[in-house]
Design an enzyme around this catalytic site. Structure first.
Site, PDB file in Angstrom:
ATOM      1  N   GLY A  40      -2.535  -1.123   0.674  1.00 45.13           N
ATOM      2  CA  GLY A  40      -1.753  -2.306   1.009  1.00 45.13           C
ATOM      3  C   GLY A  40      -2.358  -3.584   0.443  1.00 45.13           C
ATOM      4  CB  THR A  41      -5.870  -4.765   0.193  1.00 47.92           C
ATOM      5  OG1 THR A  41      -6.099  -4.638   1.597  1.00 47.92           O
ATOM      6  CG2 THR A  41      -6.610  -5.967  -0.351  1.00 47.92           C
ATOM      7  CB  SER A  97      -0.644   0.685   3.527  1.00 50.52           C
ATOM      8  OG  SER A  97      -1.937   1.220   3.522  1.00 50.52           O
ATOM      9  CG  HIS A 100      -4.688   3.657   5.597  1.00 44.47           C
ATOM     10  ND1 HIS A 100      -5.401   3.146   6.653  1.00 44.47           N
ATOM     11  CD2 HIS A 100      -4.505   2.623   4.747  1.00 44.47           C
ATOM     12  CE1 HIS A 100      -5.649   1.858   6.444  1.00 44.47           C
ATOM     13  NE2 HIS A 100      -5.106   1.518   5.295  1.00 44.47           N
ATOM     14  CB  CYS A 156      -9.576  -7.030   6.587  1.00 45.50           C
ATOM     15  SG  CYS A 156      -8.396  -5.770   6.210  1.00 45.50           S
ATOM     16  CG  ASN A 209      -2.216  -7.609  10.905  1.00 38.66           C
ATOM     17  OD1 ASN A 209      -1.407  -8.466  10.528  1.00 38.66           O
ATOM     18  ND2 ASN A 209      -3.505  -7.811  10.899  1.00 38.66           N
ATOM     19  CB  THR A 233      -5.408   8.610 -14.255  1.00 39.39           C
ATOM     20  OG1 THR A 233      -5.824   8.470 -15.606  1.00 39.39           O
ATOM     21  CG2 THR A 233      -4.859  10.005 -14.025  1.00 39.39           C
TER      22      THR A 233
HETATM   23  C1  LIG Z   1      -0.154  -6.217   7.751  1.00 40.12           C
HETATM   24  C2  LIG Z   1      -1.162  -5.590   6.840  1.00 40.12           C
HETATM   25  N1  LIG Z   1      -1.072  -5.796   5.525  1.00 40.12           N
HETATM   26  C3  LIG Z   1      -1.940  -5.254   4.660  1.00 40.12           C
HETATM   27  C4  LIG Z   1      -2.969  -4.455   5.094  1.00 40.12           C
HETATM   28  C5  LIG Z   1      -3.922  -3.878   4.098  1.00 40.12           C
HETATM   29  O1  LIG Z   1      -3.634  -2.524   3.882  1.00 40.12           O
HETATM   30  P1  LIG Z   1      -4.740  -1.510   3.308  1.00 40.12           P
HETATM   31  O2  LIG Z   1      -5.673  -1.214   4.444  1.00 40.12           O
HETATM   32  O3  LIG Z   1      -3.949  -0.307   2.885  1.00 40.12           O
HETATM   33  O4  LIG Z   1      -5.418  -2.178   2.173  1.00 40.12           O
HETATM   34  C6  LIG Z   1      -3.122  -4.217   6.468  1.00 40.12           C
HETATM   35  C7  LIG Z   1      -4.229  -3.399   6.973  1.00 40.12           C
HETATM   36  O5  LIG Z   1      -4.645  -3.517   8.101  1.00 40.12           O
HETATM   37  C8  LIG Z   1      -2.183  -4.799   7.362  1.00 40.12           C
HETATM   38  O6  LIG Z   1      -2.270  -4.605   8.682  1.00 40.12           O
END
Ligand SMILES: Cc1ncc(COP(=O)(O)O)c(C=O)c1O
Length: 382
Positions: free
Chosen positions: A74-75, A199, A201, A327, A151, A237
């Site tokens: 996601g990041t 994302s 996971h 994070c 989140n 890849t």
């Molecule tokens: C709203 C939101 N965006 C982005 C991310 C980042 O995703 P990733 O952990 O896959 O990098 C998160 C992760 O907690 C999230 O909660």
């Protein structure tokens, strides 16, 4: 250990692990190789893309790589959106005050490079306020980015309304749907947005893969160079194995959602009610208003108690939860979401996040409520 930190990450589903193990066992899966093995890998990758796109209401075109760009998570997808979308137009970028750091800090970088960044505020319930958006969009705007659900609080945002304004002004809207996919029904084409971050996971899929979904109107500029994969938009890849895990986890999340969504909501509400009953509403508040939230997320404050001390005490008694975005964990940084909501300092400094999954049981929730109440009472003692 009882795990109620599913907004940080979830456990890989057994079926997903098996699907990936089968793919890893094939041995040679490079979709760019010309030989038969490579062609097979390419077909399998395209199949995964097509399944993901069709489940989420994306466009199925000849060049699927154009519409679903796989990233490392996601990041990366959020960064790719902020740096790579809407480059045909110069101008400002607009985000909300409660975006994940992968959007807000990417926006800080844009600001440092000279791009004007405007920030939509939220109200005390954590809902993005978009009254000024139409006015702001009279100025040249490259991109608007607003998350689908927060989140930390789980609060669902008024994306359809924001999308309608952006559409009228012909400005692309990117939506970070990381916490919403697999938790509430959603359809990319009905939302009528330009791009969306996913994302797996967060829904019992693999860590290490994510995606940016795109509509057919937007053009994405790459952030990386040196390969022709994914139509050069995100070279490197591709991992067919992780893409298969992504596909399978999304299928499972959507199949189980009609039963798991209401069940998680009942358990979450039961957890909040048990805590309220045990501690009383003068000792705790739930950081929400009367608004729609994701079914599995709860953000609760225990005024007078330090949130870090509480999370550590809970860890010691076998409850894994967090103070907010993973994070930012490990740091004592106060939650930007709760600050943006204008909550009192005693609420901000004492809030923890509890997030369930489709595998969370009633017994676990009863036990979590008991352990939290005990820890809160113990930490309150002089
Ligand atoms: C709203 C939101 N965006 C982005 C991310 C980042 O995703 P990733 O952990 O896959 O990098 C998160 C992760 O907690 C999230 O909660």
């Amino acid at each position: 250990m009882i795990y109620v930190d599913n907004n940080a990450t979830t456990r890989l589903a057994d079926e997903v692990a098996q699907a990936m193990a089968d793919a890893f066992a094939v041995g040679y899966l490079n979709p760019s190789s010309q030989h038969q093995l490579g062609q097979k890998a390419r077909r399998r990758l395209d199949d995964a893309r097509e399944t993901i796109l069709s489940i989420l209401g994306g466009e199925i075109t000849k060049f699927l790589g154009d519409r679903l760009v796989f990233t490392s998570g996601g990041t990366e997808a959020n960064n790719l959106a902020l740096f790579g979308l809407g480059h045909e137009t110069a101008g400002q970028v607009i985000i909300s005050a409660i975006e994940h750091p992968s959007i807000s800090e990417a926006a800080d970088r844009l600001r440092a490079f000279g791009t004007a960044v405007r920030v939509l505020p939220v109200n005390s319930e954590g809902v993005v306020q978009y009254d000024q958006l139409d006015d702001w969009l009279t100025e040249p705007t490259r991109l608007v980015s607003v998350m689908l659900a927060n989140n930390e609080t789980g609060v669902i945002q008024p994306i359809e309304e924001i999308a309608a304004i952006c559409r009228d002004r012909k400005v692309p809207l990117h939506v970070d749907a990381v916490q919403a996919v697999g938790k509430i029904p959603l359809d990319f084409s009905l939302l009528d947005i330009s791009a969306m971050t996913i994302s797996p996971h967060k829904f019992h899929g693999p860590r290490g893969i994510g995606a940016l979904m795109l509509d057919d109107q937007v053009k994405l500029n790459p952030m990386m160079f040196g390969g022709s994969q994914q139509l050069t938009m995100r070279p490197g890849t591709e991992s067919v194995e992780l893409a298969i895990g992504f596909e399978r986890s999304l299928q499972l999340a959507i199949e189980t959602l009609p039963e798991a969504g209401p069940r998680m909501e009942t358990l979450r509400d039961h957890l909040e009610a048990s805590l309220l009953q045990e501690l009383g509403d003068e000792r705790m508040t739930i950081n929400r208003g009367m608004i729609e939230r994701l079914p599995h997320t709860s953000n609760v404050a225990f005024p007078g108690i330090d949130r870090q001390a509480l999370v550590m005490a809970l860890d010691m008694v076998g409850v894994a939860c967090s103070t907010g975005s993973a994070c930012a964990s490990g740091s004592s940084e106060r939650s930007p979401t709760l600050i943006a909501m204008g909550l009192k300092e005693e609420v901000i400094s004492s809030s923890i996040r509890l997030s369930l999954s489709r595998t969370t049981t009633e017994e676990e929730i009863d036990e979590v409520a008991k352990r939290i109440s005990n820890c809160v009472k113990r930490l309150r003692r002089p």
